[in-house]
Design a protein around this motif. Structure first.
Motif, PDB file in Angstrom:
ATOM      1  N   ALA A   1      33.132 -40.193  -3.304  1.00 36.09           N
ATOM      2  CA  ALA A   1      32.408 -39.038  -2.631  1.00 36.09           C
ATOM      3  C   ALA A   1      33.407 -37.887  -2.440  1.00 36.09           C
ATOM      4  N   THR A   2      33.052 -36.853  -3.133  1.00 36.20           N
ATOM      5  CA  THR A   2      33.749 -35.578  -3.166  1.00 36.20           C
ATOM      6  C   THR A   2      32.738 -34.377  -3.082  1.00 36.20           C
ATOM      7  N   SER A   3      33.104 -33.436  -2.367  1.00 34.92           N
ATOM      8  CA  SER A   3      32.200 -32.138  -2.685  1.00 34.92           C
ATOM      9  C   SER A   3      32.769 -31.184  -3.604  1.00 34.92           C
ATOM     10  N   LYS A   4      33.876 -31.671  -4.196  1.00 29.79           N
ATOM     11  CA  LYS A   4      34.763 -30.738  -5.084  1.00 29.79           C
ATOM     12  C   LYS A   4      34.516 -30.578  -6.613  1.00 29.79           C
TER      13      LYS A   4
ATOM     14  N   ASP B   1      42.709 -29.869  11.568  1.00 28.27           N
ATOM     15  CA  ASP B   1      42.734 -28.539  10.832  1.00 28.27           C
ATOM     16  C   ASP B   1      42.000 -27.838  11.433  1.00 28.27           C
TER      17      ASP B   1
ATOM     18  N   ASN C   1      43.453 -32.378   1.639  1.00 29.18           N
ATOM     19  CA  ASN C   1      41.958 -32.022   2.439  1.00 29.18           C
ATOM     20  C   ASN C   1      41.907 -30.898   3.262  1.00 29.18           C
TER      21      ASN C   1
ATOM     22  N   THR D   1      38.545 -30.106  11.466  1.00 25.92           N
ATOM     23  CA  THR D   1      38.435 -31.610  11.571  1.00 25.92           C
ATOM     24  C   THR D   1      39.969 -32.370  11.927  1.00 25.92           C
TER      25      THR D   1
ATOM     26  N   ALA E   1      40.269 -40.709  -1.809  1.00 21.89           N
ATOM     27  CA  ALA E   1      41.225 -40.721  -0.626  1.00 21.89           C
ATOM     28  C   ALA E   1      40.683 -41.311   0.348  1.00 21.89           C
ATOM     29  N   LEU E   2      39.890 -40.601   1.127  1.00 23.97           N
ATOM     30  CA  LEU E   2      39.262 -41.175   2.321  1.00 23.97           C
ATOM     31  C   LEU E   2      38.794 -42.611   2.287  1.00 23.97           C
TER      32      LEU E   2
ATOM     33  N   PHE F   1      39.957 -34.335  -5.851  1.00 20.67           N
ATOM     34  CA  PHE F   1      38.610 -34.197  -6.611  1.00 20.67           C
ATOM     35  C   PHE F   1      38.064 -35.528  -7.034  1.00 20.67           C
ATOM     36  N   ARG F   2      39.080 -36.436  -6.747  1.00 14.76           N
ATOM     37  CA  ARG F   2      38.658 -37.835  -7.159  1.00 14.76           C
ATOM     38  C   ARG F   2      37.792 -38.620  -6.030  1.00 14.76           C
ATOM     39  N   GLY F   3      37.781 -38.014  -5.000  1.00 13.06           N
ATOM     40  CA  GLY F   3      36.696 -38.560  -4.088  1.00 13.06           C
ATOM     41  C   GLY F   3      36.911 -39.992  -3.416  1.00 13.06           C
TER      42      GLY F   3
ATOM     43  N   MET G   1      32.842 -30.721   8.672  1.00 18.03           N
ATOM     44  CA  MET G   1      31.808 -31.522   7.836  1.00 18.03           C
ATOM     45  C   MET G   1      30.381 -31.730   8.730  1.00 18.03           C
TER      46      MET G   1
ATOM     47  N   SER H   1      31.818 -38.917   3.466  1.00 15.61           N
ATOM     48  CA  SER H   1      33.233 -38.564   2.992  1.00 15.61           C
ATOM     49  C   SER H   1      33.908 -40.087   2.912  1.00 15.61           C
TER      50      SER H   1
HETATM   51  P1  ADP Z   1      38.646 -35.627  -2.730  1.00 17.75           P
HETATM   52  O1  ADP Z   1      39.257 -34.685  -1.683  1.00 17.75           O
HETATM   53  O2  ADP Z   1      39.151 -35.864  -3.620  1.00 17.75           O
HETATM   54  O3  ADP Z   1      37.336 -34.732  -2.883  1.00 17.75           O
HETATM   55  P2  ADP Z   1      38.579 -37.386  -0.344  1.00 17.75           P
HETATM   56  O4  ADP Z   1      38.234 -38.706  -0.361  1.00 17.75           O
HETATM   57  O5  ADP Z   1      39.870 -36.650   0.104  1.00 17.75           O
HETATM   58  O6  ADP Z   1      38.270 -36.810  -1.749  1.00 17.75           O
HETATM   59  O7  ADP Z   1      37.484 -36.415   0.811  1.00 17.75           O
HETATM   60  C1  ADP Z   1      36.222 -36.663   0.324  1.00 17.75           C
HETATM   61  C2  ADP Z   1      35.429 -35.505   0.928  1.00 17.75           C
HETATM   62  O8  ADP Z   1      35.424 -35.470   2.268  1.00 17.75           O
HETATM   63  C3  ADP Z   1      35.984 -34.133   0.573  1.00 17.75           C
HETATM   64  O9  ADP Z   1      35.355 -33.797  -0.959  1.00 17.75           O
HETATM   65  C4  ADP Z   1      35.492 -33.085   1.321  1.00 17.75           C
HETATM   66  O10 ADP Z   1      34.335 -32.824   1.187  1.00 17.75           O
HETATM   67  C5  ADP Z   1      35.513 -34.156   2.875  1.00 17.75           C
HETATM   68  N1  ADP Z   1      36.674 -33.735   3.538  1.00 17.75           N
HETATM   69  C6  ADP Z   1      37.607 -34.736   3.849  1.00 17.75           C
HETATM   70  N2  ADP Z   1      38.582 -34.020   4.566  1.00 17.75           N
HETATM   71  C7  ADP Z   1      37.924 -32.871   5.068  1.00 17.75           C
HETATM   72  C8  ADP Z   1      38.612 -31.811   5.914  1.00 17.75           C
HETATM   73  N3  ADP Z   1      39.639 -32.142   6.437  1.00 17.75           N
HETATM   74  N4  ADP Z   1      37.760 -31.000   6.168  1.00 17.75           N
HETATM   75  C9  ADP Z   1      36.529 -30.838   5.448  1.00 17.75           C
HETATM   76  N5  ADP Z   1      36.048 -31.808   4.594  1.00 17.75           N
HETATM   77  C10 ADP Z   1      36.731 -32.686   4.442  1.00 17.75           C
END
Ligand code: ADP
Ligand code: MG
Length: 616
Positions: free
Chosen positions: A78-81, A60, A35, A144, A100-101, A96-98, A65, A73
């Motif tokens: 939930a993904t921005s990707k 990082d 991330n 973040t 992990a968090l 991309f799977r949204g 965000m 997130s």
């Molecule tokens: P993914 O990486 O598959 O999109 P995650 O659950 O890992 O899903 O993260 C969800 C969203 O949270 C990401 O798409 C991103 O927009 C935001 N995000 C997560 N970690 C960070 C980070 N370290 N810095 C900025 N945005 C983050």
């Protein structure tokens, strides 16, 4: 009968999903690091406690965000990707799977602090078992930080299933390596229980490999480069003689993602056939760049498996590219050997490196850079360029860390004794040939005749200047020992070590837990191996026992002398071609190549004239 199907509540679904995504602390490490990279960070710090069982934190300096995004997130999917299914086929990001968090938050206590650069304040969120417990405004620099505590606190079975700290830490380090190896341009740090394990400055791939696996790695590497319509392959394999009984460093990356593929592993092994004994495994660091639409990485939740549209073609390309590189290395080790164009540059021009007419070799060219940045399809087809990357690497010991610049500054300060020492007219024969005489001398030809180098004294000079620089500049890279060495010394020796501690730490040693009669060594200089440490320190103490120089400079000088004397190759050591060549080059890149640190000549030259006279 009543309907029986129910939709699972979100938190239950998340816990189940978590089982897929998070097997152990290392899985969290992987997701958080990825991330941070997706957020375009240039500096990433990973902090773990108790091998991640107590804490995993990634800090990082990426885009951060907004308050809304921070909250979102942690939602599942939930993904921005990606925004649509089509995007899946053009993925440039790691995640991309949204999920992990969301998964991590479901099974741990999470503290997130995040701020975008265009906003005044940031956001703090605290989540436990998937529930937001607290959200506040905070003040922080952009970027973040996500801290994951008490992993599996609500799934005791999982927690009990975790292995010992050593094993879990090993997994974390593996993930860290995989990420660090694909992003040499990013500065990474790793701490466990407050101790620094890795500090990897931004650099190129070759040096990143060396920083991670130690200075000795450099001479083992053979570059691999192949650019075809289908794929672009680059990276390094270890020379066959360094193949290991255990599967050692085997890294295969596709579009900068670490991938496991026994099929392609086989392609590489088969390229080594006949060159290594059965039952040993070649080491490799190979990077494949391929059109994302021709692969499917979505088949495994942790994304280390891959399906290629045309696996057979890729097998064939990899096998032949590796074979080709090994072949070049075997029949013509000389091809590794290339002069630094700077050595031939008139002194006046050296400061003006930028517009120097480097016709032969572009010293700044890094064939792996674009690959690192996921860039365009540059064709590194000319052999010259490949050599240039190699050439830089000979200096890895001197310019550690910040790459080209450091090296050229050494070059600038130096008396350019070498000028055009090497024969320009007859490159093939002259600059290329070195051989070892009596396991003592390295002989090579120069413009006017030949030069005979005393291997031990020359190496002392090279190491001496390097240590001097390390101690003065305080930027030496330390090899972290996974298991600190506990060394015994007498009381007075411990006292002496304490006095020298600061200077020694500047060379890369790291000491802790000074006891009355022992000390822990947690890090050692890049060019010392673990088994040598005791001997090196013994010698050092012996040399310093007489007296510790008062003056800081003499102390530094004595330290550099002792270390170079102890660590230099000796008369009787057999040097392979690459080492001979590296030694010649490193020597002539020194400020004072003519003398050993102990004022003995390091080389003598014999001109064709001298020889002529002998035949009169
Ligand atoms: P993914 O990486 O598959 O999109 P995650 O659950 O890992 O899903 O993260 C969800 C969203 O949270 C990401 O798409 C991103 O927009 C935001 N995000 C997560 N970690 C960070 C980070 N370290 N810095 C900025 N945005 C983050
Ligand atoms: Mg992610």
């Amino acid at each position: 009968m009543a309907d029986v199907i129910k939709l699972l509540p979100d938190h239950v679904a998340n816990q189940i999903a978590a089982g897929e995504v998070v097997q152990r602390p290392a899985s969290v490490v992987k997701e958080l690091l990825e991330n941070a990279i997706d957020a375009s960070a240039t500096e990433i710090k990973l902090i773990v406690k108790d091998a991640g069982k107590t804490l995993i934190q990634v800090i990082d300096n990426g885009v951060g965000m907004s308050a809304t995004d921070a909250r979102l997130s942690f939602e599942r999917h939930a993904t921005s990707k990606i925004a649509s299914a089509e995007d899946l086929f053009q993925l440039q990001t790691k995640g991309f799977r949204g999920e992990a968090l969301a998964s991590i938050a479901a099974i741990a206590h999470v503290d997130m602090n995040t701020k975008r650069s265009d906003e005044e304040v940031g956001t703090y969120i605290h989540i436990e078992g998937g529930k937001v417990v607290d959200q506040e405004v905070n003040v922080m620099p952009k970027g973040t930080s996500i801290a994951v505590k008490n992993l599996f606190f609500n799934i005791p079975a999982r927690r009990n299933f975790l292995k010992s700290n050593n094993v879990e830490l090993r997994h974390i380090i593996d993930e860290f390596h995989r990420v660090a190896l694909t992003h040499p341009d990013i500065h990474f740090e790793l701490y466990n229980n407050g101790g620094e394990i890795f500090n990897l400055p931004s650099t190129n791939i070759r040096q990143r490999i060396v920083h991670i696996f130690g200075n000795k790695t450099n001479e083992k590497l053979v570059p691999v480069e192949e650019d075809t319509e289908v794929v672009k392959l680059s990276g390094f394999v270890f020379k066959p003689e360094f193949a290991k009984k255990t599967r050692g460093e085997q890294f295969f990356f596709v579009n900068n993602r670490f991938i496991k593929s026994s099929y392609l592993n086989h392609a590489i092994s088969s390229a080594f056939e006949g060159l290594v004994k059965d039952q040993v495994h070649p080491s490799y660091f190979l990077y494949l760049a391929i059109d994302p639409s021709s692969i499917d990485i979505n088949i495994h939740p942790t994304k280390t498996e891959i399906k290629f549209d045309d696996e057979h073609a890729i097998y064939a390309i990899m096998r032949s590219a590796v074979k080709h590189s090994l072949g070049q290395f075997n029949v013509a080790p000389i091809l590794d050997f290339e002069r630094d164009p700077n050595l031939d540059t008139p002194y006046d021009f050296e400061g003006k490196k930028a517009d120097m007419p480097t016709i032969e070799v572009d010293a700044n060219f890094n064939p792996f850079e674009e690959e690192v940045n996921g860039g365009s399809n540059h064709k590194p087809s000319s052999f010259k360029k490949e050599k240039s990357s190699d050439w830089e690497s000979l200096f890895v010991g001197l310019d550690e860390g910040s790459g080209q610049d450091d090296f050229s500054s050494i070059e600038m300060e130096s008396e350019v004794v070498t000028g055009s020492l090497f024969d320009e007219t007859n490159e093939e024969e002259s600059s290329a040939v070195t051989f070892q005489l009596q396991r003592k001398y390295i002989v090579t030809s120069i413009k006017s005749g030949m030069v005979v180098i005393d291997q031990s004294k020359a190496h002392q000079r090279v190491l001496y200047e390097q240590f001097l620089k390390d101690i003065t500049v305080k930027e030496a890279v330390s090899q972290q020992l996974l298991f600190p060495l506990n060394l015994k010394f007498s009381k007075s020796e411990i006292g002496l070590l304490k006095e020298l501690k600061e200077s020694l730490e500047n060379t890369g040693f790291m000491f802790s837990n000074f006891e009355e009669d022992s000390v822990e060594v947690g890090g050692i200089p890049m060019n010392v191996s673990e088994s040598e440490v005791g001997g090196v320190l013994d010698q050092l103490l012996a040399d310093f026992k007489e007296e510790v120089p008062e003056n800081g400079f003499s102390q530094t000088d004595l330290l550099a002398k002792t270390l170079s004397k102890t660590l230099a190759v000796r008369t009787g050591d057999v040097l392979n071609k690459a080492s001979q060549e590296a030694l010649v080059h490193n020597l002539f890149a020194c400020k004072e190549p003519n003398l050993s640190p102990f004022n003995r000549p390091t080389f003598v030259t014999m001109t064709a004239n001298d020889l002529d006279k002998k035949f009169m």
